[in-house]
Write an enzyme that holds these catalytic residues in place. Sequence first.
Site, PDB file in Angstrom:
ATOM      1  N   ASP A 140      -1.003 -60.288  -8.092  1.00  0.00           N
ATOM      2  CA  ASP A 140      -0.866 -60.390  -6.486  1.00  0.00           C
ATOM      3  C   ASP A 140      -0.156 -60.112  -6.025  1.00  0.00           C
ATOM      4  O   ASP A 140       0.710 -61.250  -6.101  1.00  0.00           O
ATOM      5  CB  ASP A 140      -1.881 -61.416  -7.035  1.00  0.00           C
ATOM      6  CG  ASP A 140      -2.159 -61.530  -5.370  1.00  0.00           C
ATOM      7  OD1 ASP A 140      -1.825 -61.116  -4.095  1.00  0.00           O
ATOM      8  OD2 ASP A 140      -2.967 -62.455  -4.823  1.00  0.00           O
TER       9      ASP A 140
ATOM     10  N   SER B 283       5.637 -44.058   6.232  1.00  0.00           N
ATOM     11  CA  SER B 283       4.512 -43.251   6.703  1.00  0.00           C
ATOM     12  C   SER B 283       5.495 -42.785   7.957  1.00  0.00           C
ATOM     13  O   SER B 283       6.168 -43.060   8.368  1.00  0.00           O
ATOM     14  CB  SER B 283       3.981 -44.154   7.057  1.00  0.00           C
ATOM     15  OG  SER B 283       2.868 -43.006   7.684  1.00  0.00           O
TER      16      SER B 283
ATOM     17  N   TYR C 123      -0.348 -51.197  11.895  1.00  0.00           N
ATOM     18  CA  TYR C 123       0.016 -50.434  10.983  1.00  0.00           C
ATOM     19  C   TYR C 123       1.139 -49.520  11.036  1.00  0.00           C
ATOM     20  O   TYR C 123       2.801 -49.327  10.166  1.00  0.00           O
ATOM     21  CB  TYR C 123      -1.345 -49.180  11.028  1.00  0.00           C
ATOM     22  CG  TYR C 123      -0.832 -48.041   9.390  1.00  0.00           C
ATOM     23  CD1 TYR C 123      -1.081 -48.155   8.144  1.00  0.00           C
ATOM     24  CD2 TYR C 123      -0.138 -46.790   9.918  1.00  0.00           C
ATOM     25  CE1 TYR C 123      -0.733 -47.201   7.410  1.00  0.00           C
ATOM     26  CE2 TYR C 123       0.031 -46.000   8.878  1.00  0.00           C
ATOM     27  CZ  TYR C 123      -0.107 -45.931   7.497  1.00  0.00           C
ATOM     28  OH  TYR C 123       0.082 -44.941   6.574  1.00  0.00           O
TER      29      TYR C 123
ATOM     30  N   LYS D 265       5.238 -49.748   9.447  1.00  0.00           N
ATOM     31  CA  LYS D 265       5.508 -48.595   8.858  1.00  0.00           C
ATOM     32  C   LYS D 265       7.070 -48.839   9.165  1.00  0.00           C
ATOM     33  O   LYS D 265       8.016 -48.447   8.342  1.00  0.00           O
ATOM     34  CB  LYS D 265       5.068 -47.804   9.123  1.00  0.00           C
ATOM     35  CG  LYS D 265       3.300 -47.589   7.879  1.00  0.00           C
ATOM     36  CD  LYS D 265       3.592 -47.430   6.336  1.00  0.00           C
ATOM     37  CE  LYS D 265       2.612 -48.191   5.672  1.00  0.00           C
ATOM     38  NZ  LYS D 265       2.518 -47.596   4.212  1.00  0.00           N
TER      39      LYS D 265
ATOM     40  N   THR E 226      -5.662 -39.189  -0.804  1.00  0.00           N
ATOM     41  CA  THR E 226      -5.919 -40.165  -2.239  1.00  0.00           C
ATOM     42  C   THR E 226      -7.450 -40.169  -2.609  1.00  0.00           C
ATOM     43  O   THR E 226      -8.032 -39.818  -0.982  1.00  0.00           O
ATOM     44  CB  THR E 226      -5.094 -41.447  -1.011  1.00  0.00           C
ATOM     45  OG1 THR E 226      -6.171 -41.698   0.177  1.00  0.00           O
ATOM     46  CG2 THR E 226      -3.514 -41.051  -1.018  1.00  0.00           C
TER      47      THR E 226
END
Length: 277
Positions: A65, A149, A161, A165, A196
């Site tokens: 984890d 990304s 997001y 990145k 993916t």
Amino acid sequence: MSEERKVAVVTGASRGVGKGVALALGDAGMRVYVTGRTLEGELSLRATAEEIDRRGGQGVAVQVDHADDAAVETLFGRVRDEAGRLDVLVNNVFTIPKERMWGVPFWEQPIHMWDQMHTIGLRSHYVASVFAAPLMVEAGSGLIANVSSFAGAGFQLNVAYGVGKAGVDRLAADMAHDLSPHGVASVSLWPGIVRTEWVMGQDELPFSTEVSESAEFTGRAVAALSADPHVMGKSGEVLVVAELASEYGFTDVDGARPPSLRELARARAKARKKERG
């Protein structure tokens, strides 16, 4: 034979880009420690490790984890004890929130989305690098490849997001500053649109998959960088996977060479400018 293998750790390797990277490093004959939370099942660490073995590498599945710093430290202690070296770290692990990822303004998204994506996807990369770096520094060589990304340079999906990145890109650059005197390279990688399991499982997407690539394409980039005796010349940089394919001469699994999204964007901008006169 196993003592002569290069050793890699790929985080978040039960599926997606992480799995693709791990398989490509298996193709290169490496001993690959694959980490994540899902140990058993069709999309799992065990399945990835077994496929690495079939490809001629050596897969080692380790349930970790990446929100647990002690577990991450234990992982790299195990690598030291079992392999005695670490040549490549691929920081890839990421968590996709259950909430809608696009089409919702940031003030209508739950704040925990920020925490999720930055804990597993930015902080996790830093923590893994903290525990990996001593092994590489002692050897005077190594590569830390951080999967990022195009969202690091412009809006994609949502605010949290993109900020995450951009943080990954800065992390790679700043780690390079500290690592470069020790012969260890740190880079950030920009795949294109990757097919993916998550992407292909969506009913709708805010982008087209017409120009896309497999998850193993990024892995082939990592393998090429790891084999490059001059990789230190790229340390600290943001590298586009498709552009590395042109430089190093590798292709995707289907034999094609997907175009660079950055080069496509430049060509379109040039065409628009020409149309405007």
